[in-house]
Design a protein around this motif. Structure first.
Motif, PDB file in Angstrom:
ATOM      1  N   TYR A 119       0.847  -1.191   0.000  1.00 57.06           N
ATOM      2  CA  TYR A 119       0.000   0.000   0.000  1.00 57.06           C
ATOM      3  C   TYR A 119       0.884   1.243   0.000  1.00 57.06           C
ATOM      4  N   VAL A 120       0.291   2.363  -0.403  1.00 56.69           N
ATOM      5  CA  VAL A 120       0.928   3.681  -0.319  1.00 56.69           C
ATOM      6  C   VAL A 120       0.299   4.423   0.845  1.00 56.69           C
ATOM      7  N   LEU A 121       1.122   5.016   1.680  1.00 50.55           N
ATOM      8  CA  LEU A 121       0.654   5.795   2.821  1.00 50.55           C
ATOM      9  C   LEU A 121       0.765   7.271   2.466  1.00 50.55           C
ATOM     10  N   ALA A 122      -0.344   8.008   2.574  1.00 51.87           N
ATOM     11  CA  ALA A 122      -0.351   9.418   2.170  1.00 51.87           C
ATOM     12  C   ALA A 122      -1.189  10.237   3.131  1.00 51.87           C
ATOM     13  N   ALA A 123      -0.801  11.500   3.295  1.00 49.13           N
ATOM     14  CA  ALA A 123      -1.531  12.417   4.165  1.00 49.13           C
ATOM     15  C   ALA A 123      -2.533  13.222   3.347  1.00 49.13           C
ATOM     16  N   ARG A 124      -3.706  13.442   3.919  1.00 46.02           N
ATOM     17  CA  ARG A 124      -4.704  14.325   3.303  1.00 46.02           C
ATOM     18  C   ARG A 124      -4.636  15.668   4.024  1.00 46.02           C
ATOM     19  N   LYS A 125      -4.344  16.730   3.250  1.00 47.51           N
ATOM     20  CA  LYS A 125      -4.155  18.047   3.848  1.00 47.51           C
ATOM     21  C   LYS A 125      -5.450  18.827   4.007  1.00 47.51           C
ATOM     22  N   SER A 126      -6.497  18.461   3.285  1.00 51.17           N
ATOM     23  CA  SER A 126      -7.760  19.175   3.387  1.00 51.17           C
ATOM     24  C   SER A 126      -8.863  18.268   2.881  1.00 51.17           C
ATOM     25  N   GLY A 127     -10.115  18.746   2.979  1.00 54.39           N
ATOM     26  CA  GLY A 127     -11.233  17.942   2.510  1.00 54.39           C
ATOM     27  C   GLY A 127     -11.145  17.638   1.033  1.00 54.39           C
TER      28      GLY A 127
END
Length: 251
Positions: free
Chosen positions: A28-36
């Protein structure tokens, strides 16, 4: 457990064969969501879809981006909060995780520092694969060499541009944004009033190699209005802007 830090340039079109192979082997790729509505997360999702890997999204901790008095402490606190958020997912899922980095992980990105911290806590193996950086793309698009023959090039974030000029740097690559969010163009506008700077040459690019790419080249004093307009077009086309530029003193 294994963590792979992968440079992806500006998206799927810049993924190298080496990084593509690593993506195919990741769980899997782990990624951050910065906004909606995170348009940059959409680009990461497109990379995952192309290489058939799942995407695990983590809400990104809030960060003080208003150039706080203690900038280093603010960034350190944000890094620790992000590391904690990633650690929870990694500990639960295990396996081989990939983290996608804009441009190249070696240049003005803290993912390597974050993963080094996580690997120690989780006893995970980790490695780093390079990507195409913003200065590389800038030079290619403008068909230039970043430095003159036998001379150095200075790379700086926009918030330290004035410091670089006052220190006597004459060939400066500027990345990241200032307080204005214009990658230092407000700072550049102010500095253009200083003796001589208006006569420097600028090679500027936004969203290089991606949606809404814009390029501007010319004498600083002549092209500042054009830069602002080009940046607006880039944002309208892509929903976001990443820009970088080279400044060179007139000779």
């Amino acid at each position: 457990m294994r963590i792979r830090v992968l440079g992806i340039g500006m998206g799927p079109q810049h993924v190298t064969p080496e990084v593509a192979e690593a993506l195919r082997g990741a769980d899997y790729v782990l990624a951050a969501r910065k906004s909606g509505e995170d348009r940059l997360l959409d680009v990461r999702r497109a990379v995952c879809e192309r290489y058939g890997v799942a995407l695990a999204v983590v809400p990104d901790p809030a960060r003080d981006r208003d150039d706080p008095a203690d900038y280093q402490a603010a960034v350190a606190a944000w890094h620790e909060a992000r590391a904690a958020a990633y650690e929870r997912v990694l500990a639960r899922r295990g396996g081989t995780a990939a983290i996608l980095v804009w441009g190249d992980p070696s240049l003005y990105d803290s993912t390597v520092r974050l993963v080094e911290r996580l690997a120690g806590r989780l006893r995970a193996d980790w490695d780093v694969l390079p990507g195409i950086s913003a200065p590389q793309l800038l030079a290619a698009r403008h068909r230039i060499v970043l430095h003159e023959v036998g001379r150095p090039v200075h790379v700086t974030p926009a918030r330290r541009l004035r410091e670089a000029v006052e220190a006597g740097q004459e060939n400066i690559v500027v990345v990241l944004g200032g307080r204005s969010g214009l990658s230092g163009l407000s700072e550049l506008s102010e500095l253009s009033e200083l003796p001589g700077l208006a006569d420097w040459t600028i090679w500027w690019g936004a969203n290089l190699g991606g949606p809404g790419e814009e390029l501007v080249h010319g004498r600083v004093g002549d092209v500042l209005p054009e830069l602002a307009a080009a940046r607006g077009r880039a944002r309208a086309a892509a929903g976001w802007v990443m820009d970088a530029y080279l400044l060179r003193r007139a000779r």
